[in-house]
Write an enzyme that holds these catalytic residues in place. Structure first.
Site: not given
Ligand code: NDP
Length: 272
Positions: A66, A78, A127, A129, A131, A151, A154, A213, A237
């Site tokens: 992405k 936007e 989170g 990340g 998403a 998060n 933080p 999600m 999700g």
């Molecule tokens: P990223 O890898 O970009 O971000 C992951 C996030 O999860 C970070 O904030 C990370 O925290 C946090 N995290 C991971 N493990 C843990 C844990 N054990 N406890 C607490 N926080 C945790 O992933 P994405 O943002 O791309 O995706 C996130 C989810 O959203 C996925 O499961 C994906 O499948 C889902 N998704 C679903 C969609 C849908 O259409 N339903 C569309 C897009 C995504 P830290 O920063 O501290 O590492």
């Protein structure tokens, strides 16, 4: 030949998007084909260019591309600029247009399929990340009473909140102790690993909706926790996936298919 579309990712064989867009095409009578495109992790641009030069009209973009798609697009919507990520590419008259329909997908699932009015609600987003970033602007547009980001790291959440001009507050999970929210959205990848974000007990307000999600047959640890904490409504999700596809279809074809009907079919398949 029908117009060609695909979902590009790595891995991509698990993607339900071809099923969803085939159903939309049948529903609307649009003449298109939608496939899967597995791109090597270091060759997103070459794979997208190849698809485009063979006459492809558009791509959905999934993990891990992405961000690459955001850099690849010559023009951005936007919402793609705000998300700094692109999940929908449209190729038209030599122009590469990038959009992000994930946030609209979540909001439409919450408001239309689940019937939740978001204005005035206390929303907690877990989170920081890709998403989470993609859904912040569309959630803010619903005018919640507050949007809070939590998060594990933080700093990352605080940086993200600052990039939205401080329109939301951000911190770690410990700071949530003693607070309550009406809608809690899990945008972490914790569920993928079978883990639970470290939420303190008592965060679900009376009548709260818990939204993960992630989707799949089994209940995620987050939804199991929400259930045990008395959340009134639980949702995964899958509806977001279908609704982001509705928006992508609209970007490409100018028509909005009925997502709820396709969601119902997918649920039946999931439960079969
Ligand atoms: P990223 O890898 O970009 O971000 C992951 C996030 O999860 C970070 O904030 C990370 O925290 C946090 N995290 C991971 N493990 C843990 C844990 N054990 N406890 C607490 N926080 C945790 O992933 P994405 O943002 O791309 O995706 C996130 C989810 O959203 C996925 O499961 C994906 O499948 C889902 N998704 C679903 C969609 C849908 O259409 N339903 C569309 C897009 C995504 P830290 O920063 O501290 O590492």
């Amino acid at each position: 030949m029908p117009d060609q579309y695909a979902v590009i990712g790595n891995p991509v064989d698990h993607s339900q998007s071809p099923l969803i867009h085939a159903a939309f095409a049948r529903q609307t009578g649009e003449d298109l084909e939608y496939g899967r495109l597995l791109a090597p992790k270091d060759a997103f641009c070459a794979s997208a260019n190849d698809f485009r030069t063979r006459g492809g009209r558009g791509l959905n973009v999934t993990l891990p591309f992405k961000g690459a798609a955001f850099r690849y697009a010559a023009f951005l919507s936007e919402r793609a600029s705000a998300a700094q990520a692109v999940n929908t590419l449209k190729f038209e008259r030599g122009v590469i247009f990038g959009d992000n329909t994930d946030g609209a997908g979540l909001v439409n699932d919450l408001t239309q399929n689940l019937g939740r009015v978001l204005s005035g609600q206390r929303i907690l987003l877990l989170g920081a990340g890709g998403a989470a970033r993609g859904v912040i602007e569309p959630l803010l547009q619903q005018q919640p009473a507050q949007l809070t980001l939590a998060n594990r790291t933080p700093d990352k959440a605080q940086r993200l909140a600052r990039s939205f001009g401080g329109a939301l507050e951000a911190g770690d999970y410990a700071a949530l102790a003693g607070r309550q929210f009406d809608v809690i959205v899990n945008a972490t990848s914790a569920s993928l690993a079978g883990e639970l974000p470290p939420l303190p007990p008592g965060v679900f307000a009376r009548g709260a909706l818990a939204y993960d999600m992630m989707y799949g047959k089994a209940e995620t640890p987050f939804l199991a926790f929400a259930r045990s904490q008395g959340a009134a409504r639980l949702a995964d999700g899958l509806g977001m996936l279908v609704e982001q596809a509705v928006e992508s279809f609209f970007v490409w074809r100018g028509l909005r298919p009925d997502g709820a009907a396709v969601l119902k079919q997918l649920r039946q398949l999931q439960n079969a």
